[in-house]
Scaffold this motif. Structure first.
Motif, PDB file in Angstrom:
ATOM      1  N   SER A   1      47.984  52.753  33.524  1.00  0.00           N
ATOM      2  CA  SER A   1      47.236  54.017  33.496  1.00  0.00           C
ATOM      3  C   SER A   1      45.733  53.788  33.440  1.00  0.00           C
ATOM      4  O   SER A   1      44.952  54.681  33.754  1.00  0.00           O
ATOM      5  CB  SER A   1      47.677  54.867  32.303  1.00  0.00           C
ATOM      6  OG  SER A   1      47.536  54.135  31.081  1.00  0.00           O
ATOM      7  N   THR A   2      45.302  52.587  33.032  1.00  0.00           N
ATOM      8  CA  THR A   2      43.879  52.261  32.991  1.00  0.00           C
ATOM      9  C   THR A   2      43.669  50.894  33.627  1.00  0.00           C
ATOM     10  O   THR A   2      44.562  50.032  33.565  1.00  0.00           O
ATOM     11  CB  THR A   2      43.340  52.227  31.547  1.00  0.00           C
ATOM     12  OG1 THR A   2      43.982  51.155  30.841  1.00  0.00           O
ATOM     13  CG2 THR A   2      43.605  53.547  30.842  1.00  0.00           C
ATOM     14  N   PRO A   3      42.500  50.643  34.224  1.00  0.00           N
ATOM     15  CA  PRO A   3      42.244  49.329  34.823  1.00  0.00           C
ATOM     16  C   PRO A   3      42.396  48.188  33.833  1.00  0.00           C
ATOM     17  O   PRO A   3      42.832  47.092  34.208  1.00  0.00           O
ATOM     18  CB  PRO A   3      40.802  49.455  35.314  1.00  0.00           C
ATOM     19  CG  PRO A   3      40.614  50.915  35.577  1.00  0.00           C
ATOM     20  CD  PRO A   3      41.403  51.604  34.500  1.00  0.00           C
ATOM     21  N   ALA A   4      42.054  48.401  32.566  1.00  0.00           N
ATOM     22  CA  ALA A   4      42.133  47.321  31.580  1.00  0.00           C
ATOM     23  C   ALA A   4      43.553  46.773  31.446  1.00  0.00           C
ATOM     24  O   ALA A   4      43.738  45.588  31.154  1.00  0.00           O
ATOM     25  CB  ALA A   4      41.627  47.821  30.231  1.00  0.00           C
ATOM     26  N   LYS A   5      44.565  47.611  31.677  1.00  0.00           N
ATOM     27  CA  LYS A   5      45.944  47.156  31.527  1.00  0.00           C
ATOM     28  C   LYS A   5      46.342  46.154  32.600  1.00  0.00           C
ATOM     29  O   LYS A   5      47.290  45.376  32.410  1.00  0.00           O
ATOM     30  CB  LYS A   5      46.899  48.352  31.534  1.00  0.00           C
ATOM     31  CG  LYS A   5      46.747  49.235  30.302  1.00  0.00           C
ATOM     32  CD  LYS A   5      47.844  50.269  30.208  1.00  0.00           C
ATOM     33  CE  LYS A   5      47.717  51.075  28.912  1.00  0.00           C
ATOM     34  NZ  LYS A   5      48.804  52.065  28.760  1.00  0.00           N
ATOM     35  N   LEU A   6      45.631  46.154  33.733  1.00  0.00           N
ATOM     36  CA  LEU A   6      45.919  45.173  34.776  1.00  0.00           C
ATOM     37  C   LEU A   6      45.689  43.751  34.289  1.00  0.00           C
ATOM     38  O   LEU A   6      46.331  42.806  34.751  1.00  0.00           O
ATOM     39  CB  LEU A   6      45.052  45.439  36.009  1.00  0.00           C
ATOM     40  CG  LEU A   6      45.332  46.727  36.779  1.00  0.00           C
ATOM     41  CD1 LEU A   6      44.210  47.005  37.768  1.00  0.00           C
ATOM     42  CD2 LEU A   6      46.676  46.620  37.501  1.00  0.00           C
ATOM     43  N   PHE A   7      44.785  43.586  33.347  1.00  0.00           N
ATOM     44  CA  PHE A   7      44.436  42.258  32.867  1.00  0.00           C
ATOM     45  C   PHE A   7      45.469  41.712  31.878  1.00  0.00           C
ATOM     46  O   PHE A   7      45.386  40.555  31.481  1.00  0.00           O
ATOM     47  CB  PHE A   7      43.041  42.282  32.242  1.00  0.00           C
ATOM     48  CG  PHE A   7      41.961  42.584  33.240  1.00  0.00           C
ATOM     49  CD1 PHE A   7      41.242  41.557  33.831  1.00  0.00           C
ATOM     50  CD2 PHE A   7      41.678  43.889  33.615  1.00  0.00           C
ATOM     51  CE1 PHE A   7      40.259  41.824  34.767  1.00  0.00           C
ATOM     52  CE2 PHE A   7      40.696  44.176  34.549  1.00  0.00           C
ATOM     53  CZ  PHE A   7      39.989  43.136  35.135  1.00  0.00           C
ATOM     54  N   ASP A   8      46.427  42.548  31.490  1.00  0.00           N
ATOM     55  CA  ASP A   8      47.527  42.076  30.654  1.00  0.00           C
ATOM     56  C   ASP A   8      48.625  41.433  31.491  1.00  0.00           C
ATOM     57  O   ASP A   8      49.557  40.835  30.945  1.00  0.00           O
ATOM     58  CB  ASP A   8      48.114  43.233  29.841  1.00  0.00           C
ATOM     59  CG  ASP A   8      47.134  43.777  28.816  1.00  0.00           C
ATOM     60  OD1 ASP A   8      46.300  42.982  28.334  1.00  0.00           O
ATOM     61  OD2 ASP A   8      47.193  44.986  28.509  1.00  0.00           O
TER      62      ASP A   8
END
Length: 456
Positions: free
Chosen positions: A129-136
């Motif tokens: 839902s947020t770009p930051a979660k892609l880095f997980d």
């Protein structure tokens, strides 16, 4: 899009599913994964088992890719490993599926002879839902079994057999023996023909995703970075820096150079540089002529030369920059200094050999969008989206060119443009940047067209 389909430029090399037995297996797998079925009696599937016809019937192109981050798959045959992957959300997905099928081909061949194999490219993130979660997303695990759970039952039977051999009184255990017989009827003799499909893990440090307009994430580099298609401010806070977008040409050029990810095509050994430059110039002329509603004629090189004469002072800067480089290549002009601010700059580059070669070429296709051949080869999602916006004239020219010049020898064309395909285990090892460079390596020593000046 019908023109592309007819010419084999879209939905090409899909696997046909038309026998009642395979359709029934597909429906069982589809029901198992999604709770849905298809009424179609024949359709085509990609490497993941996705079918554009079924997607159209269900009104859901992501019916095997819920939330766009944990792709499910259906294997009916190992021949799927040569098929494309449609509606890509992550650049690594097709490579992972191909490696999984190749590594387990013998087992999958035996399993798909009796049932469909279904599975998932699983990671610890269930929604983005947020770009930051892609880095997980760091590791993808491939988990699969037949719809009848043959792999699970074979593993269980192997455990029971081991117990039977270890326990002195196991031959008296009627329940144990009955369970072993029941499982063996389903799996066969696993002592002679073992059935195993272990979960496989794949690291995903560097990748492209179509989420949030398109983002390139490079974590496993000497100098990490993130490049967004949309304005970088739209990403918010992310754990990797620097964050750039496609408008940051100087910063991207500097970053590519520091990581030694790209090289000028004039450095490519065994490459007909002049032919590549001429073709790039043709694509640029076609776009310029189309924008001015000029008649392309038969779009031969002679016709395009006439268009160049008509445009005169209105020739695009991309064309003029490549023309200057072509004159140097052919010994008819001085070495041109093309900085990263010049519109032609990224048209003069290709990715260096290494594990990130295809990903970097994908990025360069976005930075040099008039080179439609490179876009088609390296970034099909962008190509199809761009094609939908082009005029009928340009669509016809591009489709005819790709059919004539690319489809007849796809592998040869890729190698001529980008070099040999990297090996599966090939890694990119940046050289130390300290110390003197070889005297003959002038282009590399100062950057492709002079020292890159990044904004600080």
């Amino acid at each position: 899009m019908k023109r592309l389909i007819t010419k084999g430029l879209m939905f090409g090399n899909l696997i046909e599913v038309s026998s009642p037995a395979l359709v029934e297996r597909y429906n069982r797998a589809l029901q198992h994964l999604t709770g849905k079925t298809t009424t179609l009696s024949d359709f085509h599937i990609d490497i993941s088992g996705y079918s554009p016809e079924v997607g159209d019937e269900l009104g859901d192109d992501l019916y095997l890719n819920p939330n766009g981050c944990n792709r499910q798959f259906i294997l009916l045959t190992t021949a799927q490993k040569t098929a494309p992957l449609l509606h890509i959300k992550f650049s690594t997905s097709r490579g992972i599926l191909e490696q999984f099928i190749t590594a387990n081909e013998a087992q999958l061949f035996a399993l798909t002879a009796r049932d469909a194999v279904a599975g998932e490219l699983a990671n610890s993130v269930y929604e983005v839902s947020t770009p930051a979660k892609l880095f997980d997303i760091r590791k993808i695990t491939v988990e699969a079994d037949t719809i009848g759970a043959h792999v699970r039952d074979a593993t269980k039977l192997a455990g029971l057999i081991d117990r039977f051999r270890r326990e002195p009184d196991a031959w008296r255990d009627d329940l144990l023996i009955a369970e072993m017989i029941g499982l063996a009827k389903k799996t066969g003799d696993v002592t002679r023909v073992p059935i195993a499909l272990p979960a496989m893990g794949f690291e995903q440090p560097n990748f492209w995703t179509s989420h949030f307009g398109g983002i390139y994430i490079f974590r496993a580099l000497r100098y990490p970075g993130v490049i967004a298609t949309l304005p970088k401010q739209s990403l918010g806070a992310v754990p990797v820096a620097p964050v750039m977008d496609l408008r940051d040409r100087n910063e991207i050029a500097d970053w590519l150079e520091r990581n030694e990810l790209a090289e000028p095509i004039v450095q490519a050994r065994g490459t007909d540089v002049a032919a590549i430059l001429r073709q790039k110039m043709d694509f640029i002329l076609v776009d310029a002529a189309d924008a001015l509603n000029l008649d392309l004629g038969s779009a031969t090189r002679s016709d395009l030369r006439k268009i160049a004469h008509r445009l005169g002072a209105g020739l695009p800067e991309e064309f003029l920059g490549l023309a200057a480089l072509l004159r140097w290549v052919e010994g008819a002009g001085e070495w041109p200094r093309i900085t990263s601010e010049h519109p032609a700059y990224f048209y003069t580059l290709r990715a260096r050999a290494g594990k990130d070669r295809d990903l970097v070429n994908m990025l360069l296709a976005e930075l040099a969008p008039l080179d439609v051949r490179q876009m088609y080869i390296t970034h099909k999602e962008l190509f199809y989206a761009s094609y939908a916006r082009w005029s009928e004239r340009k669509r016809q020219y591009v489709a005819d060119f790709l059919e004539r010049e690319y489809m007849v020898d796809r592998q040869g064309a890729r190698e001529a443009l980008f070099g040999p395909e990297p090996a599966m285990d090939e890694t990119h090892r940046p050289e130390l940047r300290d110390g003197p460079r070889p005297a003959h390596d002038l282009v590399q020593a100062v950057g492709p067209w002079g020292a890159v000046r990044g904004r600080r």
